[in-house]
Design an enzyme around this catalytic site. Structure first.
Site, PDB file in Angstrom:
ATOM      1  NE  ARG A  64      -3.862  -2.282   0.663  1.00  0.00           N
ATOM      2  CZ  ARG A  64      -4.604  -2.549  -0.400  1.00  0.00           C
ATOM      3  NH1 ARG A  64      -4.794  -1.654  -1.329  1.00  0.00           N
ATOM      4  NH2 ARG A  64      -5.153  -3.734  -0.550  1.00  0.00           N
ATOM      5  CE1 TYR A 105      -2.437  -6.228  -4.879  1.00  0.00           C
ATOM      6  CE2 TYR A 105      -2.687  -5.704  -2.553  1.00  0.00           C
ATOM      7  CZ  TYR A 105      -2.644  -6.634  -3.567  1.00  0.00           C
ATOM      8  OH  TYR A 105      -2.817  -7.957  -3.283  1.00  0.00           O
ATOM      9  CG  HIS A 129      -2.645  -5.797  -9.965  1.00  0.00           C
ATOM     10  ND1 HIS A 129      -3.443  -5.586  -8.868  1.00  0.00           N
ATOM     11  CD2 HIS A 129      -2.167  -7.060  -9.839  1.00  0.00           C
ATOM     12  CE1 HIS A 129      -3.450  -6.679  -8.114  1.00  0.00           C
ATOM     13  NE2 HIS A 129      -2.677  -7.585  -8.672  1.00  0.00           N
ATOM     14  CD  GLU A 157      -2.397 -10.740 -10.644  1.00  0.00           C
ATOM     15  OE1 GLU A 157      -1.498 -10.027 -10.141  1.00  0.00           O
ATOM     16  OE2 GLU A 157      -3.169 -11.439  -9.961  1.00  0.00           O
ATOM     17  CG  ASP A 200      -5.369 -14.262  -9.845  1.00  0.00           C
ATOM     18  OD1 ASP A 200      -6.389 -14.926  -9.569  1.00  0.00           O
ATOM     19  OD2 ASP A 200      -4.715 -13.631  -8.998  1.00  0.00           O
ATOM     20  CG  HIS A 254      -7.484 -11.706 -10.591  1.00  0.00           C
ATOM     21  ND1 HIS A 254      -6.311 -11.004 -10.629  1.00  0.00           N
ATOM     22  CD2 HIS A 254      -7.859 -11.748  -9.288  1.00  0.00           C
ATOM     23  CE1 HIS A 254      -5.979 -10.634  -9.388  1.00  0.00           C
ATOM     24  NE2 HIS A 254      -6.900 -11.079  -8.558  1.00  0.00           N
ATOM     25  CG  HIS A 279      -1.145 -14.903  -9.094  1.00  0.00           C
ATOM     26  ND1 HIS A 279      -1.322 -13.550  -9.091  1.00  0.00           N
ATOM     27  CD2 HIS A 279       0.183 -15.123  -8.898  1.00  0.00           C
ATOM     28  CE1 HIS A 279      -0.138 -12.952  -8.903  1.00  0.00           C
ATOM     29  NE2 HIS A 279       0.786 -13.892  -8.794  1.00  0.00           N
ATOM     30  CG  ASP A 313      -9.295  -9.238  -7.070  1.00  0.00           C
ATOM     31  OD1 ASP A 313      -9.004 -10.354  -6.601  1.00  0.00           O
ATOM     32  OD2 ASP A 313      -8.448  -8.361  -7.313  1.00  0.00           O
ATOM     33  CG  HIS A 315      -7.719 -13.956  -4.022  1.00  0.00           C
ATOM     34  ND1 HIS A 315      -6.357 -13.954  -4.156  1.00  0.00           N
ATOM     35  CD2 HIS A 315      -8.180 -13.109  -4.974  1.00  0.00           C
ATOM     36  CE1 HIS A 315      -6.007 -13.137  -5.127  1.00  0.00           C
ATOM     37  NE2 HIS A 315      -7.105 -12.610  -5.647  1.00  0.00           N
TER      38      HIS A 315
END
Ligand code: FE
Ligand code: FE
Ligand code: ZN
Length: 276
Positions: free
Chosen positions: A36, A69, A106, A141, A175, A178, A210, A223, A225
């Site tokens: 973050r 991210y 991403h 990704e 992923d 995703h 992933h 999104d 998981h």
């Protein structure tokens, strides 16, 4: 079978390698810096050296670093784009301490500028940053298509790849959560989804997986998981993914909501599936 999970990077490379071994893994993922935030720890060469020896002795496959991210190469605000590019440049330099591995990110969120504009911006930064000398392969990704995310459709990833001047330095990370959330039916029609990926992008560009279940139904664009077998994709379908010959040889990374004991169990389960 190359299998591992996302590890906490805070204790360093050697500690991650040891942790991976304890969990029965022979690859892993980690955030190159606070996911973050922006600040990265200084590289510790002795620590990296220890890790490289451990990885070699234990036959580790390629590790799959994850960008923070906050890195958005197609942000609307110029300062966020600049900050993101700086992180990308710095991460590429850090990755060279462990040459020959993967760096997954991403693609970005276009935040209202439109997907085409996003694709152009992402490719432009990548072309500025990537060098012929680098030993890292950068992976785009596949995304759930949440909000204004770029990369929820295979075509969008292909459009980025088509603009890259050093294609041998760039691939895709698949992923499962995703892709499912984006609408691709990997539970009911795995062969067809992989054929579609091959037609649009090319399976030779698929470098890592992933491996996650999803809390939500197909096409939800959420999104979230789930643990393997506890989500909407389900254990049977995920077993077919592990066993699929077209995905063989790639590192599989669990990003499931687990503690160490949970990861240990899932890693063992995946190995069992792969070897059965
Ligand atoms: Fe990710
Ligand atoms: Fe992921
Ligand atoms: Zn996710």
């Amino acid at each position: 079978m190359l299998i591992g999970n996302h590890l906490a990077a805070s204790k360093g490379y050697a500690a991650m390698g040891k942790n991976a071994l304890e969990l029965g893994a022979n690859t892993f993922a980690f955030f190159t810096r606070n996911p973050r935030g922006g600040k990265a720890k200084k590289m510790d060469e002795a620590d990296v050296e220890k890790f490289l020896n451990l990885a070699k002795e234990n036959g580790f496959g390629k590790i799959v670093a994850h960008a923070p991210y906050t890195m958005n190469l197609c942000a609307a605000k110029e300062d966020i784009r600049a900050f993101s590019k700086n992180m990308f440049v710095d991460d590429m330099q850090r990755m060279e301490y462990t040459p020959g591995n993967y760096y997954n990110f991403h693609p970005g969120s276009h935040v209202g500028q439109g997907v085409e504009a996003g694709i152009e911006m992402i490719a432009e930064v990548m072309n500025d940053v990537l060098t012929p000398e680098q030993n890292t392969t950068v992976l785009l990704e596949t995304m759930a298509g949440k909000g204004s995310e770029v990369g929820g459709k295979f075509e969008e990833l292909r459009a980025i790849l088509d603009r890259i001047h050093l294609p041998e330095k760039v691939g895709v990370c698949f992923d499962t959560c995703h892709v499912w959330d984006a609408g691709y039916d990997i539970a009911g029609h795995l062969d067809e989804v992989l054929a579609e990926f091959d037609r649009v992008i090319g399976l030779d560009r698929l470098y890592a997986v992933h491996f996650n279940d999803s809390l939500n139904e197909r096409g939800s664009h959420k999104d979230r998981h789930a643990k393997i077998g506890e989500g909407q994709i389900g254990a049977k379908a995920l077993e077919r993914v592990v066993k699929h010959p077209l995905l063989a040889g790639r590192p599989f990374i669990l990003e499931t909501p687990n503690d160490d004991a949970g990861y240990q169990r899932e890693i063992a389960l995946v190995r069992e599936w792969a070897e059965a």
